[in-house]
Design an enzyme around this catalytic site. Structure first.
Site, PDB file in Angstrom:
ATOM      1  N   SER A 136      -5.885  -1.751  -1.940  1.00  0.00           N
ATOM      2  CA  SER A 136      -5.221  -3.006  -2.285  1.00  0.00           C
ATOM      3  C   SER A 136      -6.214  -4.153  -2.408  1.00  0.00           C
ATOM      4  CB  SER A 136      -4.168  -3.348  -1.224  1.00  0.00           C
ATOM      5  OG  SER A 136      -4.781  -3.506   0.052  1.00  0.00           O
TER       6      SER A 136
ATOM      7  N   ASP B 144     -10.431  20.699  13.798  1.00  0.00           N
ATOM      8  CA  ASP B 144     -11.580  21.228  13.065  1.00  0.00           C
ATOM      9  C   ASP B 144     -11.468  20.874  11.591  1.00  0.00           C
ATOM     10  OD1 ASP B 144      -9.814  23.123  11.850  1.00  0.00           O
ATOM     11  OD2 ASP B 144     -10.024  24.387  13.633  1.00  0.00           O
TER      12      ASP B 144
ATOM     13  N   GLY C 190      -8.133   4.721  -1.384  1.00  0.00           N
ATOM     14  CA  GLY C 190      -8.871   3.861  -2.293  1.00  0.00           C
ATOM     15  C   GLY C 190      -7.994   3.333  -3.408  1.00  0.00           C
TER      16      GLY C 190
ATOM     17  N   ASP D 254      -4.016  -6.522   6.379  1.00  0.00           N
ATOM     18  CA  ASP D 254      -4.961  -7.624   6.499  1.00  0.00           C
ATOM     19  C   ASP D 254      -4.175  -8.927   6.447  1.00  0.00           C
ATOM     20  OD1 ASP D 254      -7.335  -9.095   6.583  1.00  0.00           O
ATOM     21  OD2 ASP D 254      -7.408  -9.220   4.393  1.00  0.00           O
TER      22      ASP D 254
ATOM     23  N   ILE E 189      -6.540   2.860  -7.226  1.00  0.00           N
ATOM     24  CA  ILE E 189      -6.189   3.790  -8.297  1.00  0.00           C
ATOM     25  C   ILE E 189      -6.884   3.342  -9.573  1.00  0.00           C
ATOM     26  CG2 ILE E 189      -4.308   4.782  -9.642  1.00  0.00           C
ATOM     27  CD1 ILE E 189      -2.463   4.270  -7.272  1.00  0.00           C
TER      28      ILE E 189
ATOM     29  N   GLN F 290       5.872  -6.199   6.039  1.00  0.00           N
ATOM     30  CA  GLN F 290       4.926  -7.044   5.319  1.00  0.00           C
ATOM     31  C   GLN F 290       5.324  -8.511   5.399  1.00  0.00           C
ATOM     32  OE1 GLN F 290       5.026  -5.165   1.497  1.00  0.00           O
ATOM     33  NE2 GLN F 290       3.473  -3.635   2.012  1.00  0.00           N
TER      34      GLN F 290
ATOM     35  N   HIS G 120     -12.908  15.254  16.354  1.00  0.00           N
ATOM     36  CA  HIS G 120     -13.469  16.608  16.286  1.00  0.00           C
ATOM     37  C   HIS G 120     -13.348  17.352  17.611  1.00  0.00           C
ATOM     38  CE1 HIS G 120     -15.220  19.642  14.023  1.00  0.00           C
ATOM     39  NE2 HIS G 120     -16.330  19.054  13.568  1.00  0.00           N
TER      40      HIS G 120
ATOM     41  N   ARG H  60       7.049   6.515 -10.446  1.00  0.00           N
ATOM     42  CA  ARG H  60       7.267   5.183  -9.849  1.00  0.00           C
ATOM     43  C   ARG H  60       7.766   4.188 -10.880  1.00  0.00           C
ATOM     44  NH1 ARG H  60       3.621   0.810  -9.491  1.00  0.00           N
ATOM     45  NH2 ARG H  60       4.268  -0.758  -7.959  1.00  0.00           N
TER      46      ARG H  60
ATOM     47  N   SER I  13      -4.630   3.626   5.971  1.00  0.00           N
ATOM     48  CA  SER I  13      -5.178   2.306   5.670  1.00  0.00           C
ATOM     49  C   SER I  13      -5.382   2.197   4.166  1.00  0.00           C
ATOM     50  CB  SER I  13      -6.510   2.090   6.400  1.00  0.00           C
ATOM     51  OG  SER I  13      -7.070   0.840   6.051  1.00  0.00           O
TER      52      SER I  13
END
Length: 482
Positions: A403, A456, A424, A349, A426, A378, A452, A291, A399
């Site tokens: 951030s 599975d 989550g 958000d 980084i 955004q 479920h 990146r 999600s």
């Protein structure tokens, strides 16, 4: 003799009233009110003075049409009126903006279907308007074929009408600025915007409020302290006593609206889904380096390159191998539909609450194209301008809680989808390489939730491992890119 104005109007075979103004003397007339005389079925009136011109009153105004709120799709039956672009007495043309309404899915601008004058607004700001019910009354002369109801209206004089032809205009302001103005009972039309194209900024509202109130703040309350008594000989010093603080705040109750109301419906439906979770750790060290190399190139193309385009593309490649994760089930869970398009939603958000726009057809987009579309979504989400097309049709969701700063989560599936992932933050953590040496790794945790009833644990695990391999070794994606 004063000037007169005569108008003869025929409606079928019946002869209507002929109004005469400023006439002083004449037989065969009946005075109705000052300066207005009415002929009923008499021959045309002939004036006496040879140098006076005969003037006629304007024709009766057009009919009043009840402009109803039409169906805006997606089964929406009620909306909240967020802003009026017109007021009673304003003149509008076809396709002029009348108001902005917000449903539980998107914001929509309602435009006029007629040329005419606004006679009545049926709702105040933040009131609920219903589909099929009148929104405004418009007085129009050229009534076209429509389903709107016509309301009879009396004739309006020319002098009275000229004061009503004030063109309405749209006020530019963000939702946060509109909320600030609403909380302080400030009309945006009275505030002069200092932003681009006259956009009203938060500072404009504060400056306007300061001018109205004089910017005089009430003094803060101080605790009343009883001074100590004179110190006697061989006596202890008295302790100062202060009054306990008094809290004057009150509870506030308000109805759920907009996206918060949509969340209630969606999460209530999600309670019927049996969730199971799966978590894993991803080493993004190689992706972080890649990146950093591509960011200048993307910036030169006018694109802000984040990690999300890589996450979305890797997920799409995984969905090609496990299409059941890109499916939906009916309410009775009797049929499953495999979606051809990978419309991957991104939870955002915003000031309006949680929204989930989606990037359409990720399976045929490049990483740069995905990044460009994310930039657009955004920007529109921050401005509160996302429409129904951006907020509906999702097939899979990610999600990005990282951030904000989270590591783990238990994401809730967005019906009728069957899977969702939460990413989550980084973090730089020590890890061992293949030789057993410690190195600085860029680690991210992912938390998956799946339905479920149709998925599975083994399927979710295999999909996560494939998605993980694409991100830990970005070059692997080249083998499957089309």
């Amino acid at each position: 003799m004063a000037a007169v104005r005569v108008l003869r109007i025929w409606n079928g075979t019946a002869r209507r009233l002929i109004c005469v103004r400023d006439f002083q003397t004449c037989s065969n007339v009946h005075v109705l009110k000052p300066k207005y005389i009415c002929f009923v079925g008499y021959m045309p009136f002939k004036y006496i003075h040879p140098h006076r011109l005969l003037k006629t009153t304007p024709a009766l105004r057009g009919q009043i049409v009840q402009f109803k709120l039409s169906d805006i799709g997606e089964g929406i039956r009620e909306v909240t009126v967020k802003e009026w672009f017109v007021k009673e007495g304003d003149t509008v043309s076809q396709f002029d903006s009348i108001c902005e309404v917000q449903s539980d899915k998107a914001s929509v601008t309602i435009t006029s279907r007629y040329d005419g004058v606004i006679k009545k607004l049926y709702y105040n700001l933040d009131e609920i308007a219903y589909v099929g019910k009148p929104l405004v009354d418009i007085e129009t002369e050229a009534l076209k074929d429509s389903e709107e109801d016509v309301v009879e209206t009396p004739a309006v004089s020319h002098d009275e009408h000229t004061h009503q032809e004030i063109k309405g205009h749209k006020t530019l302001a963000t939702p946060a600025v509109r909320r600030l103005a609403m909380e302080n009972n400030i009309k945006l039309s009275e505030v002069v915007g200092s932003g681009k194209d006259g956009r009203i900024l938060k500072e404009d509202i504060l400056n306007y409020l300061a001018k109205q109130t004089g910017a005089i703040l009430p003094p803060s309350p101080k605790a009343e302290i009883i001074p100590p008594a004179p110190k006697p000989v061989d006596r202890t010093v008295p302790i100062p006593v202060s009054k306990p603080p008094v809290f004057t705040g009150k509870d506030r109750t308000e109805p759920l609206k907009g996206f918060h109301k949509a969340m209630v419906k969606t999460m209530t439906a999600a309670l019927k889904i049996p969730h199971f979770g799966y978590c894993d750790e991803i080493d993004l060290t190689e992706l972080v380096k890649l990146r950093e190399e591509l960011k200048p190139i993307a910036f030169a193309r006018g694109v802000k390159l984040s990690f999300m385009p890589f996450f979305l593309k890797a997920a799409s490649l995984g969905l090609l191998q496990f299409p059941i994760l890109n499916a939906s089930v009916d309410e009775a869970c009797q049929n499953i539909t495999y979606k051809a398009s990978h419309n991957i939603g991104i939870a955002m958000d915003t000031e309006q609450g949680l929204i989930v726009p989606n990037v359409k057809n990720v399976q045929i987009r490049s990483i740069f194209e995905i990044a460009s579309e994310l930039n657009r979504l955004q920007e529109m989400g921050s401005a509160g301008q996302l429409g129904t097309s951006e907020l509906t049709g999702g097939t899979f969701t990610l999600s990005n809680i990282g951030s904000i700063g989270g590591t783990y989560a238990k994401p809730v599936i967005l019906p009728p989808e069957v899977a969702i992932g939460a990413l989550g933050t980084i973090k730089a953590l020590p890890r061992f390489d293949e030789k057993g040496d410690v190195y600085k790794a860029q680690v991210m945790n992912v938390s998956w939730s799946a339905d479920h009833r149709v998925i599975d644990g083994a399927t979710m695990s295999r999909f996560s491992n494939l998605w993980k391999s694409y991100l830990e070794k970005p070059a692997f994606m080249l083998l499957d890119l089309k």
